[in-house]
Design an enzyme around this catalytic site. Structure first.
Site, PDB file in Angstrom:
ATOM      1  N   GLU A  46      82.431  25.563 -49.571  1.00  0.00           N
ATOM      2  CA  GLU A  46      82.618  26.057 -48.208  1.00  0.00           C
ATOM      3  C   GLU A  46      83.847  25.506 -47.477  1.00  0.00           C
ATOM      4  O   GLU A  46      84.511  26.237 -46.750  1.00  0.00           O
ATOM      5  CB  GLU A  46      81.369  25.720 -47.382  1.00  0.00           C
ATOM      6  CG  GLU A  46      80.108  26.448 -47.821  1.00  0.00           C
ATOM      7  CD  GLU A  46      80.176  27.944 -47.579  1.00  0.00           C
ATOM      8  OE1 GLU A  46      80.716  28.363 -46.537  1.00  0.00           O
ATOM      9  OE2 GLU A  46      79.703  28.694 -48.444  1.00  0.00           O
ATOM     10  N   SER A  58      15.581  31.113 -54.366  1.00  0.00           N
ATOM     11  CA  SER A  58      14.793  29.888 -54.471  1.00  0.00           C
ATOM     12  C   SER A  58      15.483  28.652 -53.909  1.00  0.00           C
ATOM     13  O   SER A  58      14.858  27.592 -53.830  1.00  0.00           O
ATOM     14  CB  SER A  58      14.419  29.637 -55.939  1.00  0.00           C
ATOM     15  OG  SER A  58      13.566  30.656 -56.410  1.00  0.00           O
TER      16      SER A  58
END
Length: 809
Positions: free
Chosen positions: A92, A457
């Site tokens: 850059e 159950s």
């Protein structure tokens, strides 16, 4: 006509650029005078706070999920690897540490663009100018915007150090796939922390700011590789790296480990629970608040729970056969579900299949990994075993695959059945794990907290506990014999799951063998209304509990999280705890803005029994043990937290723990013995026509509930009882959850006496009786236990009254 002299023409020609130069100066001066008062205050960069997403974390700090549009991981300058800074400079702005924020050559290039096209085509921006643009300006390419960028860059250079500017830059830049900043990019593209990146990976990330989409290694790996190699060449030319390092890095492939999310814990249902709770309290702004929400789950337990549900549902699904290729328009329209990747069959030859994934990866499935695929006919019937690959699939079919631990590809299918797992800390109610279904992306419905199902159950222990609190003993005999209610079309003849009857049976044995007739008789004895009130203590909503004897068979509907909280009361000695899941909330500055303070069990708040040598409940050694009160403490214990309320007697809770331990040692939950612990207790559950399979139980410091069933209720199959379908999920989770956790064997509470009895008759037994076991009996009822003789079905509990007609149906 008068011809100007040569000197005059020369002067006029020289005046043109002078006028142009003055014009430019005046234009720039005017722009400056116009723009300067409008420039934003760059001082705000000193106190900038990066927009960070809401993070959901496990108790031990592992990431569960992020909510927000952006992935961000802000870094300090010291956290950035020096080599990555050099890669960014090479890509850059290699003169960043030398200039004062402006690149003259780049600006000249931009000025030429303006003269040629009227707009800026090339960038010409330094890193400082990009900081100005990213924090203060729009993305438009105009001269006024570029001039504003220059003015801001100069001010930023005057205000901040180069290190501060670089830090602002690397934390703000967009790098594709919702990654903002290099810290997030390292996690998204490589699944790594910033300090774990290789040189090649650093160069790849450094190449992204120029074109996050065009140079993205996920979207365009070829162009991304060209860009990376160019940066590596630049780094070599600038003297940032050696020739050797360059040559090694440039030979490496793209090497992605792409992660759309970088969660460490597989807990999407938990994350949604957190998101829902926080948005209700704080609104939509919570997504960009930067808050860290620490949940009550531990990462390894949550991951174990997710794996247990996935594998348990796949195991059930395989038992019931191959339903055929997926029905979809194209491979691209399918996505991964529960780790099962979509693929298209390309070749079917003999005993193997070749296929291709969405990312073009080619694979082969060998016979061993596909021979399971007998055709599905119904839940109770399979077709013939396949003899060759063509019996299963054909070219063009869309299928599911995954790699096993050996790296082999397996033929898979997404289960049609669903399931869930919820786990709590029994002393606090803190959620330890929650999995609301096979895959959150496929179904966001959280069956753990939203899925009302019949209890089967698993509700029986609370009916039996009510009987214990109404004077029954674990050794009381109740007749397991046929019952008939009503006449004609309204006649009800309940039965046991095996269709057989055992006659006079102890309460203990009846529960661990899940005898329906005994459950109904106990419910009759206690009374339907009294039993409904008792069940409501445990958090079962009254409107979901029927007002008849079907309570005993689990006809009422419950949420799995309610079942887990109820079993927590059995595990913790009889106290009510409320499930919760947010431990604390921390703001971006580190300030704790919320801390949970739930009710929890306080055993020190009650008189404790003097610990006695723990008898072996399996062998029955220890003959007779009586617990007594502990000496009164000098000063009462005063807790600094809310205390959980007792909802059942300590004696009944201990007796029920002991009986539920026998469910695993002798009864329907024997599959849980494979875990290899002696402190486990639980109860299986199967609803009418096996539409739901449950297992609820506890051990160590965890209570967990697992269940399976179709979202549109239908039978799971003839043999898919809770002990066969649900226990494997529970085993898988508890094995991992309790690894390294000491066994927990609480001392018997005051008022219970350990007596050796016969398991079948409930009478006293000698040391040589092979059916002898240690029973815990209410001390004041020892006289009710017969020494010898033949027991009768009336048992050693209260008489069983006849049910009123309205209590039957």
């Amino acid at each position: 006509m008068k011809i100007p002299k040569v000197e005059e023409r020369t002067q006029r020609l020289l005046a043109i650029p002078a006028f142009l130069f003055c014009g430019v100066l005046l234009t720039l001066a005017g722009l400056y005078l116009y723009l300067a008062p409008q420039l934003p205050e760059v001082d705000t960069l000193k106190e900038v706070r990066f927009q960070t997403p809401l993070q959901v974390l496990s108790r031990d700090g592992q990431l569960v999920a992020e909510f927000g549009e952006k992935h961000t991981t802000p870094l300090t300058y010291e956290q950035i690897p020096p080599l990555l800074i050099k890669a960014i400079l090479a890509a850059e702005d290699d003169r960043f540490f030398d200039h004062e924020g402006i690149n003259a050559k780049g600006l000249a290039r931009a000025f030429v663009d303006i003269l040629r096209t009227g707009s800026i085509q090339s960038g010409g921006s330094t890193i400082t100018m990009q900081v100005a643009k990213n924090y203060f300006l729009s993305q438009e390419r105009t001269f006024s915007r570029k001039f504003t960028e220059i003015l801001l860059a100069k001010r930023i250079e005057d205000l901040l150090t180069k290190q501060e500017i670089m830090t602002l830059y690397v934390n703000k830049i967009f790098l594709g796939h919702r990654a903002y900043g290099i810290g997030a990019a390292a996690q998204v593209y490589y699944g790594k922390k910033i300090n774990e990146l290789t040189l090649a990976e650093m160069a790849m990330i450094a190449g992204l700011p120029k074109a996050p989409s065009a140079f993205n290694p996920v979207n365009n790996p070829k162009r991304a590789l060209i860009r990376r190699d160019w940066i590596l060449d630049r780094m070599l030319k600038l003297g940032y790296i050696s020739q050797e390092d360059h040559d090694v890095a440039i030979k490496l492939p793209v090497g992605l480990n792409f992660r759309a999310t970088f969660a460490e814990v597989n807990g999407p249902y938990l994350a949604e629970m957190v998101r829902d709770a926080l948005t209700e309290q704080f609104g939509e702004d919570i997504y960009t608040s930067g808050y860290k929400v620490y949940t009550t789950v531990q990462g390894h337990r949550q991951n174990a729970a997710s794996q247990a549900v996935i594998e348990g549902l796949i195991a059930y699904d395989r038992r019931h056969g191959w339903r055929g290729a997926e029905k979809a328009d194209s491979l691209a329209s399918l996505y991964t579900i529960g780790g099962l990747e979509p693929a298209r069959v390309t070749v079917v030859e003999g005993m193997h299949v070749k296929a291709v994934l969405r990312n073009k990866t080619e694979l082969q499935i060998d016979w061993e990994q596909m021979k399971w695929a007998r055709p599905y006919i119904s839940v109770n019937r399979l077709g013939p075993e396949p003899k060759k690959a063509a019996d299963i699939v054909k070219p063009g079919d869309l299928i599911r695959v995954r790699q096993n631990k050996s790296g082999q590809w397996e033929l898979m299918q997404v289960p049609a059945v669903q399931g869930q797992l919820i786990a709590l800390d029994p002393d606090t109610g803190a959620i330890e794990a929650v999995v609301g279904g096979f895959d959150y992306t496929a179904s966001k419905f959280n069956r753990s907290i939203q899925g009302w199902r019949q209890a089967g159950s698993t509700i029986k222990p609370f009916v039996y506990a009510a009987a214990l609190e109404h004077g029954y003993l674990p050794s009381s005999l109740i007749n397991d014999a046929p019952l008939t209610f009503g006449e004609g079309e309204s006649m009800w003849q309940p039965s046991n799951s095996d269709g057989e009857f055992l006659g006079p049976t102890t309460l203990r044995r009846a529960l661990y063998m899940s005898r329906n007739m005994v459950s109904i008789r106990l419910l009759q004895a206690v009374g339907v209304d009294a039993s409904r009130r008792y069940l409501a203590r445990f958090g079962f909503p009254a409107e979901k509990i029927p007002r008849n004897l079907t309570i005993a068979l689990g006809a009422g509907e419950v949420l799995p999280i309610q079942m887990a909280a109820a079993y927590a009361s059995l595990a913790n000695g009889g106290f009510h705890v409320t499930p919760w899941f947010i431990e604390k909330v921390v703001d971006p500055s580190g300030k704790v803005v919320f801390t949970a303070n739930p009710e929890r069990v306080c055993r020190q708040c009650e008189n404790q029994p003097v610990p006695e040598p723990a008898p072996d409940e399996i062998t029955g050694a220890g003959a007779e043990v009586t617990t007594t009160e502990a000496p009164a403490a000098a000063m009462p214990f005063v807790p600094d937290y809310p205390v959980a309320q007792r909802i059942m007697s300590a004696r009944a809770a201990f007796q029920m723990r002991s009986i539920l331990h026998d469910v695993i040692v002798r009864g329907t939950g024997r599959a849980a013995l494979s875990i290899g612990r002696s402190d486990l207790s639980g109860k299986t559950g199967t609803t009418n026509d096996a539409k739901d399979a449950w297992f609820a139980g506890f051990g160590g410091n965890v209570v967990a509930v697992t269940s399976l069933g179709f979202d549109q209720p239908q039978t799971l199959g003839k043999v898919e009882y809770g002990g066969y379908a649900a226990v494997p999920l529970w085993n898988s989770f508890m094995t991992a959850a309790l690894r390294g956790v000491p066994e927990y064997h609480p001392a018997a509470p005051t008022g219970l006496t350990g007596v050796r009895l016969n398991l079948d008759t409930g009478m006293r037994a000698g040391e040589d009786d092979p059916r002898g076991y240690l029973e815990w009996v209410q001390t004041e009822k020892l006289a009710q236990i017969p020494e010898t003789g033949t027991p009768d079905s009336g048992g050693t509990g209260p008489a069983v009254p006849q049910a009123a007609p309205e209590e039957i149906f």
